[in-house]
Design a protein around this motif. Structure first.
Motif: not given
Length: 208
Positions: A96-99, A111-112, A200-202
């Motif tokens: 979640d922090r990465v998102w 993938g980001s 798969n994408r979101e």
């Protein structure tokens, strides 16, 4: 030359995302919130107040909708799937922090933005709107039952209620705008299923 039409590709696989109970909670909450926002606008914007009239009725509708606002969530607790969703919304992990960092950088690369069933933005929104609703309910009760609290408390409650209402309106507009930009997410709330490709994408970390 063959005039035979090409065989259409089979429709993509659909995956289950929301149960009827979960969709009902969202729709009922959205309807009550919409009534609160519309009636608040009528009460506070002079042009709308003159156009609609019947101020006493508008006040009563606003109060009843506000009091009923927590009801769909409370009733939804009967559903095991809804309780599971609440647990997902209340858990923040490293992904979640990465998102959030990717969202702040406006990074849309594949993938980001890792996400489970709910992404970090949805979790932040759910937590904020839940807290704001409780504050609005508390301040609204203080404004309604004037004899229960001192004048200073009621004055402060009115200030908080009014400005938080404006903030909620802005946040809801952003929420609706995001939804309008994602037809598949709306389809998931309408039908309960989404395409496997979208999932798969979101929400690549989500395992239905």
């Amino acid at each position: 030359m063959s005039l035979r039409a090409e065989t259409p590709a089979p429709p993509g696989t659909r995956v289950h995302r929301f149960t009827p109970a979960e969709r009902w909670v969202h729709r009922a909450t959205a309807a009550l919130m919409g009534v609160c926002v519309v009636t608040a606008a009528v009460l506070y914007i002079p042009q709308l107040a003159v156009l609609v009239g019947r101020r006493e009725l508008v006040v009563r509708v606003h109060e009843c909708a506000g009091l009923a606002l927590p009801a769909p969530v409370l009733l939804g607790l009967v559903s095991r799937a809804f309780r599971a969703d609440l647990r997902f919304l209340n858990r923040f992990g490293p992904h979640d922090r990465v998102w959030l960092r990717a969202a702040l950088r406006r990074d849309r690369r594949h993938g980001s933005r890792p996400a489970g069933k709910f992404n970090a933005g949805q979790k932040v929104y759910a937590a904020w709107i839940a807290g704001a609703t409780l504050v609005m309910l508390g301040t609204g009760l203080m404004m309604w039952f004037t004899r229960l609290t001192p004048l200073m408390w009621r004055t402060s409650a009115t200030f908080v209620h009014d400005w938080l209402a404006l903030t909620i309106g802005v946040v809801l507009a952003g929420h609706i705008g995001m939804a309008l930009g994602d037809p598949e997410a709306r389809r998931g709330l309408r039908t309960g299923t989404v395409s496997e490709q979208w999932a798969n994408r979101e929400h690549p970390l989500w395992r239905p």
